[in-house]
Design a protein around this motif. Structure first.
Motif, PDB file in Angstrom:
ATOM      1  N   GLU A  96     -24.017  17.284  13.096  1.00 55.71           N
ATOM      2  CA  GLU A  96     -23.251  16.522  14.235  1.00 55.71           C
ATOM      3  C   GLU A  96     -22.332  15.688  13.503  1.00 55.71           C
ATOM      4  OE1 GLU A  96     -25.274  13.300  15.379  1.00 55.71           O
ATOM      5  OE2 GLU A  96     -26.942  14.733  17.388  1.00 55.71           O
ATOM      6  N   HIS A  99     -19.181  18.317  12.691  1.00 51.74           N
ATOM      7  CA  HIS A  99     -18.874  18.187  13.387  1.00 51.74           C
ATOM      8  C   HIS A  99     -17.264  17.267  13.763  1.00 51.74           C
ATOM      9  CE1 HIS A  99     -20.302  21.651  15.463  1.00 51.74           C
ATOM     10  NE2 HIS A  99     -21.879  21.264  15.049  1.00 51.74           N
ATOM     11  N   HIS A 100     -18.551  16.138  13.318  1.00 53.26           N
ATOM     12  CA  HIS A 100     -17.646  15.033  13.291  1.00 53.26           C
ATOM     13  C   HIS A 100     -16.929  14.795  12.600  1.00 53.26           C
ATOM     14  CE1 HIS A 100     -17.771  10.167  14.292  1.00 53.26           C
ATOM     15  NE2 HIS A 100     -16.233  10.404  14.219  1.00 53.26           N
ATOM     16  N   ALA A 102     -15.262  17.472  11.595  1.00 58.29           N
ATOM     17  CA  ALA A 102     -13.958  18.479  11.917  1.00 58.29           C
ATOM     18  C   ALA A 102     -13.036  17.451  12.705  1.00 58.29           C
ATOM     19  CB  ALA A 102     -14.548  20.050  12.742  1.00 58.29           C
ATOM     20  N   ARG A 103     -13.321  16.739  13.290  1.00 58.11           N
ATOM     21  CA  ARG A 103     -12.320  15.790  14.238  1.00 58.11           C
ATOM     22  C   ARG A 103     -11.303  15.362  13.508  1.00 58.11           C
ATOM     23  NH1 ARG A 103     -17.490  16.279  18.018  1.00 58.11           N
ATOM     24  NH2 ARG A 103     -17.489  13.863  17.367  1.00 58.11           N
ATOM     25  N   LEU A 104     -12.015  14.901  12.321  1.00 56.18           N
ATOM     26  CA  LEU A 104     -10.367  13.853  12.148  1.00 56.18           C
ATOM     27  C   LEU A 104     -10.243  14.819  10.689  1.00 56.18           C
ATOM     28  CD1 LEU A 104     -13.954  11.144  10.391  1.00 56.18           C
ATOM     29  CD2 LEU A 104     -11.917  11.466  12.475  1.00 56.18           C
ATOM     30  N   THR A 110      -8.349  23.043   8.681  1.00 55.52           N
ATOM     31  CA  THR A 110      -9.480  23.184   9.893  1.00 55.52           C
ATOM     32  C   THR A 110     -10.776  23.143   9.087  1.00 55.52           C
ATOM     33  OG1 THR A 110      -9.839  25.357  10.336  1.00 55.52           O
ATOM     34  CG2 THR A 110      -7.410  24.464  11.512  1.00 55.52           C
ATOM     35  N   GLU A 225     -18.024   5.534  11.589  1.00 57.74           N
ATOM     36  CA  GLU A 225     -17.147   6.746  11.446  1.00 57.74           C
ATOM     37  C   GLU A 225     -15.870   6.141  10.546  1.00 57.74           C
ATOM     38  OE1 GLU A 225     -13.288   7.658  14.852  1.00 57.74           O
ATOM     39  OE2 GLU A 225     -15.166   6.793  15.260  1.00 57.74           O
ATOM     40  N   GLN A 229     -14.435   8.584   8.364  1.00 57.11           N
ATOM     41  CA  GLN A 229     -12.862   9.158   7.440  1.00 57.11           C
ATOM     42  C   GLN A 229     -12.273   9.342   6.144  1.00 57.11           C
ATOM     43  OE1 GLN A 229     -10.239   9.577   9.949  1.00 57.11           O
ATOM     44  NE2 GLN A 229      -9.509  10.086   7.921  1.00 57.11           N
TER      45      GLN A 229
END
Length: 245
Positions: A96, A99-100, A102-104, A110, A225, A229
């Protein structure tokens, strides 16, 4: 390794940024340094136009010589970071985390998640006398074509998972991990958990002179988060440092 002074010389600002990034709890306070020195904004977006692939080279195919890869510069739109989860579980908090992350990822980068640890045979160089096992060849190709790795791994028995150690063993002799930029972390229930596993993983990666980022767990909770980051921003900074050093 026979590289000239211009190639091996490290940018002074890059060294200073790296030292700052390695200090505990200094990431957020020093985000302006990342922006000024590396062209990375406070939200982790990289402002540059070119970044390197960490491709193979040297005496053996796939062996990466320490130092900038002058032939491995490409448009930022094509840059890949390879994510590896140390857990084989279908439902994993470390998966998880990847995946998190990857969104950041900032624009032009990528994070591709590798899912082949369970397919690797037990490390045995005798297997290569006939042919490199296909799953091993795929792992080596994935890493050779990535600018960096991001490993999120649990702690098993005060150490790293055996499946992850097995994968690293398959890579040490072939050279794809040599001097590779590798972000290391773990998703944990508290900041005190998982540290021995990450220490064991970091010790193993020193065998290939990996350029490690992080090395501490990220606890699930209200600061998760923001800490993730910060970790992603530090990893991006180290990738960019490879160009300017």
């Amino acid at each position: 390794h026979g590289l000239g002074a211009a190639q091996t010389g490290r940018n002074r600002h890059g060294r200073r940024a790296w030292r700052i990034l390695q200090r505990p709890n200094r990431h957020v306070q020093d985000s302006s340094l990342l922006e000024n020195r590396f062209g990375i904004s406070h939200d982790g977006h990289w402002q540059g136009s070119k970044i390197p692939y960490a491709r193979g080279g040297g005496a053996r195919a796939g062996t990466r010589i320490c130092g900038p890869d002058q032939d491995g510069v490409t448009d930022g739109q094509n840059m890949k970071i390879l994510g590896i989860c140390g857990s084989l579980q279908a439902v994993s908090t470390n998966l998880e985390l990847l995946h998190h992350a990857a969104r950041l990822m900032p624009a032009g980068m990528t994070l591709s998640i590798y899912d082949g640890l369970r397919d690797l045979p037990h490390f045995n160089l005798d297997l290569e006398k006939i042919a490199v096992p296909p799953s091993v060849a795929r792992l080596r190709e994935e890493i050779a074509s990535s600018a960096a790795l991001l490993i999120a791994s649990p702690e098993y028995g005060y150490s790293l998972p055996g499946s992850l150690k097995n994968a690293i063993d398959w890579l040490i002799g072939s050279g794809e991990l040599e001097c590779k930029i590798i972000g290391v972390t773990a998703s944990t229930t508290s900041p005190e958990r998982g540290r021995m596993g990450l220490d064991a993983l970091s010790t193993t990666l020193r065998a290939v002179k990996a350029r490690m980022v992080g090395g501490t767990p990220i606890a699930r909770g209200p600061t998760f988060e923001a800490e993730l980051q910060t970790f992603v921003t530090a990893l991006v900074a180290e990738i960019h440092r490879e160009i300017v050093e």
